[in-house]
Design a protein around this motif. Structure first.
Motif, PDB file in Angstrom:
ATOM      1  N   LEU A  99       0.814  -1.215   0.000  1.00 45.40           N
ATOM      2  CA  LEU A  99       0.000   0.000   0.000  1.00 45.40           C
ATOM      3  C   LEU A  99       0.846   1.263   0.000  1.00 45.40           C
ATOM      4  N   TRP A 115      -0.572  -0.876  -4.761  1.00 44.97           N
ATOM      5  CA  TRP A 115      -1.417  -0.475  -3.636  1.00 44.97           C
ATOM      6  C   TRP A 115      -2.827  -1.024  -3.746  1.00 44.97           C
ATOM      7  N   TRP A 116      -3.274  -1.217  -4.981  1.00 45.79           N
ATOM      8  CA  TRP A 116      -4.638  -1.672  -5.208  1.00 45.79           C
ATOM      9  C   TRP A 116      -4.870  -3.093  -4.659  1.00 45.79           C
ATOM     10  N   VAL A 165      -5.854  -2.567  -1.105  1.00 38.72           N
ATOM     11  CA  VAL A 165      -7.204  -2.000  -1.047  1.00 38.72           C
ATOM     12  C   VAL A 165      -8.249  -3.071  -1.370  1.00 38.72           C
TER      13      VAL A 165
END
Length: 339
Positions: free
Chosen positions: A46, A52-53, A56
């Motif tokens: 992240l 980063w996705w 998430v």
């Protein structure tokens, strides 16, 4: 071979035994490190990468799926049948002893004793097909009940639910026992975290005198109780000396009160030496399933009914222990104690 007092494993050990040790070491490492490691990995992705996705997406999945452990979990039979679980079984070895048949037209609530440090016998027999549970008890579906906090650990929760694990909560048990299908076997480690602090070789102490919630559930649903004893479970690890009343024990109990987990300072062996480490010792573990105790359904059981059934259960558990200890216990002279 000894060097500076440390006993090392011989070089010429059969490949099969080295494989067994590797599998068991991976299992304990998963339990100890996978949750924290997964959290650190997600934080790294992240904050420091273009992926980063992934963090998430997993956070979204976790939020959506967070209550699955209270709704029957998510069993994947192919995970339970992994070949590595047979290597896990053969390391100790772990055996499963059947004393009677179980009807797939009924549900059962199993009391698993003792907790030991990490429930190696219960895991092997109820969370995997290492001992061919499905073939031994056709039509019976085991559900291992563990602390709800275990299902808040990223990635570890997915693995443990895949083996049939569910939360050891009232809501989880009520959900499973209310299903229209039958043949569900709920496996509860009754002693829980307090019993883990008692676990050490040569001792058979069960934390059960104040554990009556599972008795009330059995009465409300009219589900048979089944005592189970894992002979040798407390012999696979030692732990730092922590007698009742000691400063260490008080600290452990204080911490356990706030985090729900037993902060056991356990001692095992290493991959290549036998003096220290987190790998359990090679000691036989034999799981014996007792006969079901019929329970008459009572929608609102009285305290007297709960106490009477609790005593019946303790008597049946002691009979199970006394009947089989001379055959399976490492030291059959050790008496069973209820705390």
């Amino acid at each position: 071979m000894k060097i500076l007092g440390i006993q090392f494993a011989p070089w010429r050990i059969p490949w099969q035994r080295r494989l067994q040790t590797s599998v068991v070491a991976s299992w304990i490492s998963t339990f100890v490190f996978m949750g924290l490691g997964g959290l650190l990995l997600l934080a790294y992705l992240l904050l420091f990468t273009r992926f980063w996705w992934v963090s998430v997406a997993y956070a979204g999945w976790f939020w959506y799926d967070k209550d699955a452990c209270n709704r029957g979990g998510r069993r994947w039979q192919w995970v339970r049948r992994w070949q590595l679980w047979r290597h896990f079984r053969d390391y100790f070895p772990v055996r499963l002893v059947k004393t009677c048949d179980f009807s797939p037209d009924e549900n059962y609530l199993v009391g698993s004793h003792p907790h030991g440090v990490l429930c190696a016998g219960a895991f092997c027999n109820f969370c995997t097909e290492g001992n061919d549970f499905s073939g031994t008890f056709p039509g019976i579906t085991p559900h291992m009940l563990t602390l709800e906090g275990n299902y808040s650990q990223p990635f570890y929760r997915e693995l443990f639910m895949a083996t049939g694990g569910v939360a050891a909560t009232k809501r989880s048990m009520e959900y499973l026992l209310s299903l229209p299908t039958r043949g569900h076997m709920l496996v509860l480690v009754v002693g829980g975290a307090p019993e883990a602090l008692m676990a050490r070789p040569g001792v058979s102490q069960l934390y059960i005198n104040r554990r009556k919630g599972f008795i009330k559930i059995a009465l409300r649903f009219g589900v048979s109780l089944v005592p189970v004893f894992h002979f040798g479970e407390t012999d696979v690890y030692t732990q730092v000396w922590n007698p009742e009343g000691s400063r260490l024990r008080r600290w452990q109990e204080w911490l356990m009160h706030y985090i729900g987990l037993a902060p056991v300072l356990f001692l095992g062996r290493g991959m290549l030496q036998y003096n220290f480490g987190i790998v359990p010792f090679r000691r036989p573990v034999t799981t014996v399933l007792g006969r079901p105790i019929p329970v008459q359904k009572s929608a609102d059981p009285s305290q007297q009914q709960i106490d009477e059934l609790h005593e019946r259960y303790k008597v049946a558990l002691k009979e199970l222990y006394d009947t089989h200890r001379h055959k399976y216990a490492l030291d059959p002279t050790v008496e069973l104690e209820f705390k």
